[in-house]
Design a protein around this motif. Structure first.
Motif, PDB file in Angstrom:
ATOM      1  N   HIS A  97     -24.222  -7.508 -19.198  1.00 45.44           N
ATOM      2  CA  HIS A  97     -24.099  -6.467 -18.283  1.00 45.44           C
ATOM      3  C   HIS A  97     -23.308  -6.424 -16.875  1.00 45.44           C
ATOM      4  O   HIS A  97     -23.750  -6.346 -15.839  1.00 45.44           O
ATOM      5  CB  HIS A  97     -25.636  -5.868 -17.756  1.00 45.44           C
ATOM      6  CG  HIS A  97     -25.701  -4.610 -17.177  1.00 45.44           C
ATOM      7  ND1 HIS A  97     -25.011  -3.456 -17.313  1.00 45.44           N
ATOM      8  CD2 HIS A  97     -26.378  -3.978 -16.256  1.00 45.44           C
ATOM      9  CE1 HIS A  97     -25.149  -2.593 -16.685  1.00 45.44           C
ATOM     10  NE2 HIS A  97     -26.255  -3.001 -15.874  1.00 45.44           N
ATOM     11  N   ARG A 128     -17.105 -18.132  -8.713  1.00 48.64           N
ATOM     12  CA  ARG A 128     -17.019 -17.484  -7.519  1.00 48.64           C
ATOM     13  C   ARG A 128     -15.832 -17.165  -6.627  1.00 48.64           C
ATOM     14  O   ARG A 128     -15.289 -16.280  -6.335  1.00 48.64           O
ATOM     15  CB  ARG A 128     -18.251 -17.445  -6.668  1.00 48.64           C
ATOM     16  CG  ARG A 128     -19.544 -17.177  -7.337  1.00 48.64           C
ATOM     17  CD  ARG A 128     -20.620 -17.425  -6.408  1.00 48.64           C
ATOM     18  NE  ARG A 128     -22.013 -16.841  -7.329  1.00 48.64           N
ATOM     19  CZ  ARG A 128     -22.425 -15.602  -7.107  1.00 48.64           C
ATOM     20  NH1 ARG A 128     -21.800 -14.702  -6.389  1.00 48.64           N
ATOM     21  NH2 ARG A 128     -23.416 -15.186  -7.991  1.00 48.64           N
ATOM     22  N   THR A 139     -22.135  -4.301  -9.024  1.00 50.35           N
ATOM     23  CA  THR A 139     -22.756  -5.246  -9.813  1.00 50.35           C
ATOM     24  C   THR A 139     -23.445  -6.393  -8.743  1.00 50.35           C
ATOM     25  O   THR A 139     -24.269  -7.270  -9.335  1.00 50.35           O
ATOM     26  CB  THR A 139     -22.230  -6.192 -10.836  1.00 50.35           C
ATOM     27  OG1 THR A 139     -21.003  -6.752 -10.350  1.00 50.35           O
ATOM     28  CG2 THR A 139     -21.425  -5.185 -11.819  1.00 50.35           C
ATOM     29  N   GLY A 140     -22.973  -6.641  -7.718  1.00 43.08           N
ATOM     30  CA  GLY A 140     -23.358  -7.603  -6.622  1.00 43.08           C
ATOM     31  C   GLY A 140     -22.791  -8.990  -7.360  1.00 43.08           C
ATOM     32  O   GLY A 140     -23.096 -10.052  -6.884  1.00 43.08           O
ATOM     33  N   TYR A 141     -21.927  -8.907  -8.396  1.00 44.50           N
ATOM     34  CA  TYR A 141     -21.314 -10.135  -8.921  1.00 44.50           C
ATOM     35  C   TYR A 141     -22.197 -10.885  -9.912  1.00 44.50           C
ATOM     36  O   TYR A 141     -21.658 -11.818 -10.669  1.00 44.50           O
ATOM     37  CB  TYR A 141     -20.513 -10.811  -7.897  1.00 44.50           C
ATOM     38  CG  TYR A 141     -19.593 -10.101  -7.047  1.00 44.50           C
ATOM     39  CD1 TYR A 141     -18.245  -9.714  -7.577  1.00 44.50           C
ATOM     40  CD2 TYR A 141     -19.842  -9.915  -5.818  1.00 44.50           C
ATOM     41  CE1 TYR A 141     -17.420  -9.105  -6.669  1.00 44.50           C
ATOM     42  CE2 TYR A 141     -19.070  -9.176  -5.027  1.00 44.50           C
ATOM     43  CZ  TYR A 141     -17.656  -8.580  -5.437  1.00 44.50           C
ATOM     44  OH  TYR A 141     -17.104  -7.796  -4.751  1.00 44.50           O
ATOM     45  N   HIS A 142     -23.458 -10.774  -9.606  1.00 47.47           N
ATOM     46  CA  HIS A 142     -24.355 -11.637 -10.279  1.00 47.47           C
ATOM     47  C   HIS A 142     -24.078 -11.782 -11.983  1.00 47.47           C
ATOM     48  O   HIS A 142     -23.816 -12.723 -12.238  1.00 47.47           O
ATOM     49  CB  HIS A 142     -25.921 -11.238 -10.122  1.00 47.47           C
ATOM     50  CG  HIS A 142     -26.826 -11.859 -10.581  1.00 47.47           C
ATOM     51  ND1 HIS A 142     -27.505 -12.989  -9.980  1.00 47.47           N
ATOM     52  CD2 HIS A 142     -27.155 -12.116 -11.940  1.00 47.47           C
ATOM     53  CE1 HIS A 142     -28.600 -13.368 -10.709  1.00 47.47           C
ATOM     54  NE2 HIS A 142     -28.216 -12.904 -11.902  1.00 47.47           N
ATOM     55  N   ASN A 143     -24.188 -10.634 -12.309  1.00 47.98           N
ATOM     56  CA  ASN A 143     -23.927 -10.669 -13.865  1.00 47.98           C
ATOM     57  C   ASN A 143     -22.426 -10.881 -14.345  1.00 47.98           C
ATOM     58  O   ASN A 143     -21.966 -11.354 -15.573  1.00 47.98           O
ATOM     59  CB  ASN A 143     -24.294  -9.229 -14.467  1.00 47.98           C
ATOM     60  CG  ASN A 143     -25.719  -9.143 -14.735  1.00 47.98           C
ATOM     61  OD1 ASN A 143     -26.494 -10.187 -14.351  1.00 47.98           O
ATOM     62  ND2 ASN A 143     -26.384  -8.112 -14.680  1.00 47.98           N
ATOM     63  N   VAL A 145     -20.423 -13.077 -12.769  1.00 45.81           N
ATOM     64  CA  VAL A 145     -20.475 -14.668 -12.713  1.00 45.81           C
ATOM     65  C   VAL A 145     -21.098 -15.171 -14.050  1.00 45.81           C
ATOM     66  O   VAL A 145     -20.434 -16.027 -14.611  1.00 45.81           O
ATOM     67  CB  VAL A 145     -21.055 -15.099 -11.537  1.00 45.81           C
ATOM     68  CG1 VAL A 145     -21.087 -16.699 -11.502  1.00 45.81           C
ATOM     69  CG2 VAL A 145     -20.258 -14.465 -10.299  1.00 45.81           C
ATOM     70  N   GLU A 160     -26.069 -21.466 -13.716  1.00 46.79           N
ATOM     71  CA  GLU A 160     -26.586 -21.183 -12.404  1.00 46.79           C
ATOM     72  C   GLU A 160     -27.422 -21.871 -11.687  1.00 46.79           C
ATOM     73  O   GLU A 160     -27.158 -22.019 -10.180  1.00 46.79           O
ATOM     74  CB  GLU A 160     -27.557 -19.762 -12.888  1.00 46.79           C
ATOM     75  CG  GLU A 160     -27.172 -18.405 -12.101  1.00 46.79           C
ATOM     76  CD  GLU A 160     -28.261 -17.528 -12.734  1.00 46.79           C
ATOM     77  OE1 GLU A 160     -29.014 -17.240 -12.091  1.00 46.79           O
ATOM     78  OE2 GLU A 160     -27.641 -16.969 -13.768  1.00 46.79           O
TER      79      GLU A 160
ATOM     80  N   HIS B 643     -29.184  -5.749  -8.376  1.00 39.51           N
ATOM     81  CA  HIS B 643     -28.190  -6.812  -7.860  1.00 39.51           C
ATOM     82  C   HIS B 643     -27.225  -5.988  -6.987  1.00 39.51           C
ATOM     83  O   HIS B 643     -26.911  -6.440  -5.871  1.00 39.51           O
ATOM     84  CB  HIS B 643     -27.300  -7.209  -9.168  1.00 39.51           C
ATOM     85  CG  HIS B 643     -28.037  -8.289 -10.103  1.00 39.51           C
ATOM     86  ND1 HIS B 643     -27.880  -8.251 -11.448  1.00 39.51           N
ATOM     87  CD2 HIS B 643     -29.128  -9.169  -9.805  1.00 39.51           C
ATOM     88  CE1 HIS B 643     -28.729  -9.018 -12.026  1.00 39.51           C
ATOM     89  NE2 HIS B 643     -29.376  -9.570 -11.125  1.00 39.51           N
ATOM     90  N   GLY B 644     -26.647  -4.935  -7.575  1.00 40.09           N
ATOM     91  CA  GLY B 644     -25.746  -4.135  -6.487  1.00 40.09           C
ATOM     92  C   GLY B 644     -26.255  -3.805  -5.216  1.00 40.09           C
ATOM     93  O   GLY B 644     -25.643  -3.993  -4.242  1.00 40.09           O
ATOM     94  N   ALA B 647     -26.522  -6.907  -3.045  1.00 39.08           N
ATOM     95  CA  ALA B 647     -25.293  -7.307  -2.523  1.00 39.08           C
ATOM     96  C   ALA B 647     -24.968  -6.391  -1.301  1.00 39.08           C
ATOM     97  O   ALA B 647     -24.335  -6.748  -0.239  1.00 39.08           O
ATOM     98  CB  ALA B 647     -24.285  -7.204  -3.604  1.00 39.08           C
ATOM     99  N   ALA B 679     -17.138 -12.277  -4.594  1.00 37.80           N
ATOM    100  CA  ALA B 679     -18.249 -12.991  -5.373  1.00 37.80           C
ATOM    101  C   ALA B 679     -18.365 -14.353  -4.569  1.00 37.80           C
ATOM    102  O   ALA B 679     -19.359 -14.968  -4.551  1.00 37.80           O
ATOM    103  CB  ALA B 679     -17.699 -13.366  -6.790  1.00 37.80           C
ATOM    104  N   ALA B 680     -17.419 -14.654  -3.807  1.00 37.50           N
ATOM    105  CA  ALA B 680     -17.288 -15.811  -3.405  1.00 37.50           C
ATOM    106  C   ALA B 680     -18.295 -15.720  -1.866  1.00 37.50           C
ATOM    107  O   ALA B 680     -18.592 -16.982  -1.376  1.00 37.50           O
ATOM    108  CB  ALA B 680     -16.097 -16.248  -2.631  1.00 37.50           C
ATOM    109  N   PHE B 685     -28.748 -14.085  -7.347  1.00 33.27           N
ATOM    110  CA  PHE B 685     -29.963 -13.348  -6.904  1.00 33.27           C
ATOM    111  C   PHE B 685     -31.394 -13.842  -7.754  1.00 33.27           C
ATOM    112  O   PHE B 685     -31.154 -13.904  -9.072  1.00 33.27           O
ATOM    113  CB  PHE B 685     -30.017 -11.943  -6.895  1.00 33.27           C
ATOM    114  CG  PHE B 685     -28.771 -11.735  -6.174  1.00 33.27           C
ATOM    115  CD1 PHE B 685     -28.357 -11.965  -5.107  1.00 33.27           C
ATOM    116  CD2 PHE B 685     -27.981 -10.536  -6.631  1.00 33.27           C
ATOM    117  CE1 PHE B 685     -26.935 -11.683  -4.166  1.00 33.27           C
ATOM    118  CE2 PHE B 685     -26.858 -10.211  -6.103  1.00 33.27           C
ATOM    119  CZ  PHE B 685     -26.301 -10.491  -5.095  1.00 33.27           C
TER     120      PHE B 685
END
Lengths: 177, 760, 271
Positions: A97, A128, A139-143, A145, A160, B643-644, B647, B679-680, B685
């Motif tokens: 996702h 990252r 996505t906050g990049y979490h998924n 990554v 992770e 997640h979003g 962030a 991302a950096a 989370f």
């Protein structure tokens, strides 16, 4: 004035007479109708337009189409044979996702393909930092990554936790005498 | 086995990951063939009188079909928030005065997109500068007025001006007060705004819009154009993010439609990022004064929140959002006395509107800061103070002092869970050790506990579910996704009731001819409104199928069950498929669902930052969050929303701020200057989940879209302040940039810092 | 946003490029990777009438040892510099600094010559070449000249390069095993340096501390005179007048220069 360009795009020869100022992103979108490549900013910041130029990731909003003459371009459309047979990187984005609105996705996927080409087994930190040129607002990049780690054949759950260190406190590099 | 609660992968993705989604600018719809490209000429001045507009040279430039200025426009200036003075109406193209950098002054229509930018440069506009108002305090003096005829900069002069009582804090052992900033931020969806319009020979306009709600946009645009809504057909293609800033229609949309009618050709507009960063609604922008009083045993007795909110130049939805801030001011706490006030002002800046949380994050940030300041003043642990003031689970439904009735809540449990998962005691020990050693890298720990209102205001939606003779299903919904995954989630809800796999279910949205009724996707409302409507419609369809099958199968309805796309006589092999029933007669149900009341998801966030005391830079090392949004339909999607949100919360706490200079020039109008994290800059989370079903809808779900932002912002800000608390620092405004943190450290070391705390 | 229209030439050799430059002078701009020039053209802050595209001139792309120096062709991409084994062995600072430029996509496209020619005091590579004590080799139809990097920059976005000149090579001394470090301070990984400090062999180059890349000469002199790292680093901002913007006040930048210099010197000393 116009200039004739010949660019191999996703394995097929393409050609057009274009204004020298035509950006590669617009060549792909408007001349070829490949709308997967998105333009999200004016300042080479967001990376939504990332494509491979002779196998390396570039931001197609900051390459003139004429500069890609006689070169080869790969866009996300060129990765997978069809929606049911996804290339491993987009397949991992789906499994983890790693996309929501989808706008950053084509560029993110191409940046990830290039990243894995240069570093086939990256750590989370390397993923990252390797994606620092691509912005995602959903996505906050979490998924994302996790998807890149998974696409590299690593278990994202393990990768992770493997690096509890703080990520990217600026760059610091060097070697003692 | 139920599909509910399972991690179904998105059905949207195969297309999104091959040819990509189809956004407004990607459309190749034949109705748009031969479309002209619209390019705006926008004001470079924040406040100025227009002395002349000369489009002569532009009209002669290659590819130019028309240049539209205020002279050509026949639409009356319009108010974009009903309660404001008439004088604050916004002209479609500025005529006499411009009031913010980015205000449209002219529109250039060209055959090709590239020609538009060239021609727009040739439109000569002369400006005579006027005094500029960029700050709320400046605006509140009413010395310089944006709209002299209104006589004031207060957007709704009568609204929120309640008097405060003199004795609110009487009897409090400790009272702390402080002014804090909830800074202006940009929603910055990756897809900028876009619109395309084509008028048909029938006098109807087809309008393709990048919006969060097609139906509302249709009504708005029709009203602005002065046409019957029946003449407007809105279609929303895929939408590349919205975050609140794409709620409803933008004035530019009406201009696109008007221009297309004016030149009798289809017109399309896709803004640049630079245009977006001044033209699109921005969020937050509150100046808050918080005052908290209580006793040294940790009991908080009174709280006051006084808000000045920035509407920007032309008041829009941002004018209304402080109402949510006031309603949710008391947060998760049971505080005996709460007073709030919110006054909204116009300034020479971009208009404000909803941004992920829209009024509620501002409330949470304020009360959570207040609790930290109070805890510091009485020398009590921040978690302990919080737990001493939350209502116990048996106090629910709990009515807060703003009049909101919280449906369920277990706030102390949420706090304890993140503390335990984060190893709170060990973190404090590590922090203590670093402080004692005088380490350059200090640890900061921030806690927030939040409750938010979801599906506030409008909790009704319609849905239609139809099973076709080929066994496929079509779902029509009035909610409209821009990344949330409705096509998957709504298919799951229909699948649950019909037993038809999600791959055979198509979810349609965002077409006002096909789906005339709908509210849209905003305020974390979709699942509990539109989703539940689909769930109910599918359930009703199953009942209808049973009734029809009962006759055909000569069985009692009570003996029938719907499973795997079939109506079966329980315990026998006898049955008939839904497809077969559909072949005989249309199998379609349309239903209306109104939850009537909002729900109140809650949670807690524990943020840990590492802060370089020499440079001032803070980096989030981990963030542990718990959310209770009721029953989770699809954990994959719910986690993605969290997640979003997290962030964006971290981004507001540390990086993002829309900044204007004293002349009203935006200093952050590109992605190079505006601090969206990559991302950096972010960690992975840690998500924990509680699921307390709400009784307000049959699936038990509350909203999840905004919670991450609401909780993460104060937790991270608090962690930064905590990392330097031993230096005597109590508060650092957001964004806590390295510069700002370093300046706070510097001031503390020079003895110029103030704690603003005073014993009563 | 898109650039103002321009004419375009893609010469097949450096000589061809020089002939075009000589003919068109200030109306022309040379574009290699385009990652300094195209962004400002898109924002319409620059509008050259002619673009001379040298991105395909492979004769400008090389990294090689040449006597006591490493010679780097001006058209060498950051990515190539970053990954160069020659540089890793002979001038590792330069490879490491190249790795911090922009993001991977930028490094796949941008060139060392373009970065130096752009003369942005916030760029990483000029200060690295400065710390290395490198030389810029310029060619024009009038001939070839070598300019020490210490004499190359004259101000923000300006250098001694004449309109008909092209940077063809950058030369840096082989520093081999000498201690080195680069400290780049950013808000976001992808941002320009708020301040950067490049250290090699006792020389200190500063990024974004003035109109041009600068050497922290007071620090260097103190080190040479035997001062401690802490004492020497405390002089790093001497004589600087750094810019002010949202990322930093003048005072903050001066502070950062001292902090980062201390860190870089410590790393370079093996600490």
């Amino acid at each position: 004035m116009t200039v004739k360009v010949e660019i191999t795009v996703n394995g097929e020869s393409t050609s057009a007479d274009v204004e020298p100022r035509l950006l590669l992103a617009h060549y792909l979108r408007d001349q070829l109708g490949l709308k997967g490549t998105n333009v999200g900013c004016d300042t080479t910041s967001c990376g939504a337009c990332t494509v491979l130029l002779d196998g390396e990731s570039v931001k197609s909003c900051t390459v003139l189409a004429v500069q890609a003459d006689q070169q080869s371009v790969t866009t996300m459309e060129g990765l997978s044979s069809d929606p049911e047979n996804l290339h491993p990187v987009p397949a991992a984005f789906r499994a983890e996702h790693g996309l929501q609105c989808g706008f950053c996705t084509p560029g993110m996927v191409m940046a990830a393909v290039s990243l894995l080409e240069e570093n086939p087994k990256p750590t989370e930190k390397q993923v990252r930092e390797g994606l620092e040129g691509n912005l995602c607002r959903c996505t906050g990049y979490h998924n994302i990554v996790r998807a890149v780690l998974a696409a590299s054949g690593q278990d994202p759950d393990k990768a992770e936790g493997s690096e509890p260190d703080v990520v990217a406190p600026g760059f610091s590099t060097g070697s003692g005498a | 086995m139920s599909i509910m609660g399972t991690r179904v992968r998105r059905v949207e993705d195969p297309v999104f990951l091959t040819r990509g989604a189809t956004y407004t600018d990607d459309l190749t719809d034949e109705r748009l063939s031969g479309a002209l490209h619209l390019t705006f000429v926008r004001s470079p001045m924040a406040h100025a009188r227009i002395t002349s507009v000369d489009a002569t040279a532009a009209r002669e430039a290659p590819g130019v079909v028309a240049v539209i200025t205020a002279e050509e426009m026949d639409l009356e200036p319009t108010k974009h928030f009903p309660a404001v003075p008439d004088a604050m109406a916004r002209p479609w193209l500025a005529k006499d005065v411009v009031r913010f950098v980015g205000e449209p002054v002219a529109a250039v229509l060209t055959e090709q997109a590239y020609q538009g930018e060239d021609a727009a440069e040739l439109v000569e506009v002369d400006y005579d500068p006027l005094p500029v108002v960029t700050t709320l305090k400046q605006a509140a003096t009413d010395e310089t007025l944006l709209f002299p005829e209104a006589g004031t900069n207060f957007a709704v002069p009568s609204f929120g001006n309640d008097d405060f009582s003199d004795d609110l804090f009487e009897g409090c052992e400790v009272v702390v007060t402080r002014e804090i900033v909830n800074q202006r931020v940009a929603a910055a969806p990756l897809e900028t705004r876009g619109a395309a319009a084509a008028w048909g020979e029938d006098g109807r306009v087809t309008l393709f819009l990048s919006t969060q709600n097609a139906q509302q946009s249709k009504g708005e645009v029709a009203g602005w154009l002065g046409v019957d809504p029946a003449q407007v057909h809105v279609i929303t293609p895929d939408v590349g993010g919205g975050f609140g800033a794409k709620i409803g229609a933008d004035p530019e949309f009406a201009l696109v439609a008007w221009a297309a009618r004016h030149v009798k050709r289809p017109v399309r507009w896709n803004e640049s990022r630079s245009e977006n960063m001044t033209g699109m609604l921005q969020g937050r922008a509150q100046l808050q004064t918080i005052t908290i009083g209580g006793n040294r045993d940790g009991k908080v007795l009174a709280y006051r929140l006084d808000v000045l909110a920035d509407a920007g130049a032309y008041p829009r939805i941002g004018t209304a959002l402080p109402t949510f801030t006031r309603m949710m001011a008391g947060g998760v706490y049971d505080i005996p006395k709460v007073e709030t006030r919110a006054r909204v002002l116009v300034t020479n800046t971009t208009s404000t509107g909803a941004y992920r949380g829209a009024g509620r994050p501002e409330a949470t940030a304020a009360i959570e800061r207040a609790f930290d300041l109070f805890a510091a003043e009485i020398g009590m642990d921040v978690a302990e103070v919080r737990k001493r003031n939350v209502p116990p689970p048996d106090a629910f439904p709990f009515t807060n002092k703003g009049g909101a009735q919280y449906d369920t809540g277990e706030y102390a449990k949420a706090i304890d869970t993140v503390l335990e998962a984060g190893g709170y005691q060990a973190l404090r020990a590590e922090q203590k050790a670093r402080r004692e050693r005088g380490d350059v890298m200090q640890l900061g720990i921030g806690l927030s506990c939040f409750v938010e209102i979801t599906a506030g205001g409008m909790a009704a939606e319609d849905a239609t579910v139809e099973v076709h003779a080929d066994g496929t299903v079509t779902v029509l919904t009035g909610t409209s996704p821009h990344g949330q995954g409705h096509a998957t989630a709504w298919a799951m809800l229909a699948s649950e009731k019909l037993g038809i796999p999600v791959e055979k279910i198509t979810v349609k949205h965002g077409d006002t001819d096909l789906i005339p009724k709908g509210v849209g996707t905003m305020g974390s409302r979709s699942l509990q409104s539109g989703g539940v409507a689909v769930y109910n419609a599918a359930g009703e369809l199953a009942d209808l199928a049973k009734q029809r099958a009962a006759e055909l199968l000569e069985a009692s309805v009570d003996d029938l069950e719907v499973a795997e796309g079939e109506v079966r006589v329980a315990g026998t092999g006898t049955g008939i498929t839904l497809a077969q029933l559909a072949e005989k007669d249309q199998l379609r149900v349309e239903t209306h669902w109104d939850q009537q009341l909002p729900t109140f998801p809650f949670g807690a966030h524990l943020a840990v930052v590492e802060l370089d005391t020499e440079s001032g830079k803070a980096v989030v090392e981990k963030i542990i969050t718990i959310d209770d949004a009721g029953t989770i339909l699809n954990p994959l999607l719910a986690e993605g929303q969290r997640h979003g949100g997290i962030a964006q919360g971290i981004a507001q706490a540390l990086l993002e701020e829309v900044v204007y200079d004293a002349d009203g020039n935006p200093l952050t109008a590109t992605f190079a200057d505006y601090g969206i994290p990559s991302a950096a800059e972010l960690p992975s989370f840690t998500l924990l989940t509680m699921e307390t079903p709400t009784h307000l809808n049959p699936i038990g779900a509350k909203g999840i879209g905004e919670a991450g932002t609401i909780g993460a912002t104060p937790a991270v800000q608090s962690a930064v302040c905590d990392a330097v608390a031993h230096l005597g620092i109590r508060h650092i405004d957001m964004p806590a940039t390295p510069l700002r943190v370093w300046e706070a450290i510097n001031a503390a070391q020079n003895g110029t810092a103030t704690t603003n705390g005073s014993d009563a | 946003m898109i650039p103002v229209g321009f004419a375009y030439e893609r010469p097949s050799s450096v000589d061809g490029a020089l002939a075009l430059l000589a003919e068109h002078g200030e109306e022309a701009s040379v574009m290699a990777g385009g990652h300094s020039l195209l962004p400002v053209m898109k924002l319409r802050l620059a509008a050259p009438e002619l673009i001379i595209d040298i991105s395909k001139l492979s004769e400008l792309s090389y990294v090689k040892v040449d006597g006591d120096e490493v010679a780097i062709g001006s058209g060498t991409k950051h990515r190539t510099v970053e990954a160069s084994e020659v540089l890793a062995a002979e001038a590792p600072l330069l490879a490491a600094v190249a790795r911090t430029v922009g993001d991977p996509q930028v490094r796949h496209r941008g060139t060392i010559g373009g970065s130096l020619a752009h003369a942005d005091p916030a760029s990483d590579l000029p200060a690295a070449v400065l710390a290395l004590g490198g030389t810029v080799v310029l060619r024009s139809p009038r001939g070839t000249r070598s300019v020490p990097i210490t004499e190359f920059y004259t101000g923000v976005f300006s250098s001694v390069k004449e309109p008909d000149e092209l940077i063809v090579e950058i030369r840096v001394p082989r520093t081999g095993g000498a201690g080195w470090a680069y400290e780049k301070f950013t808000r976001r990984a992808n941002d320009w340096a708020v301040v950067g400090v490049a250290v090699v062999d006792g020389r200190v180059g500063l990024v974004n501390m003035g109109q041009t890349p600068l050497r922290a000469t007071a620090t260097e002199e103190a080190l040479a005179a035997g001062a401690s790292i802490a004492d020497a680093a405390a002089l790093a901002d001497q004589g600087t007048e750094p810019p002010e913007d949202l990322a930093g006040t003048r005072e903050y930048r001066r502070h950062l220069a001292r902090v980062l210099t201390k860190r870089a010197l410590t790393t370079a000393a093996g600490g």
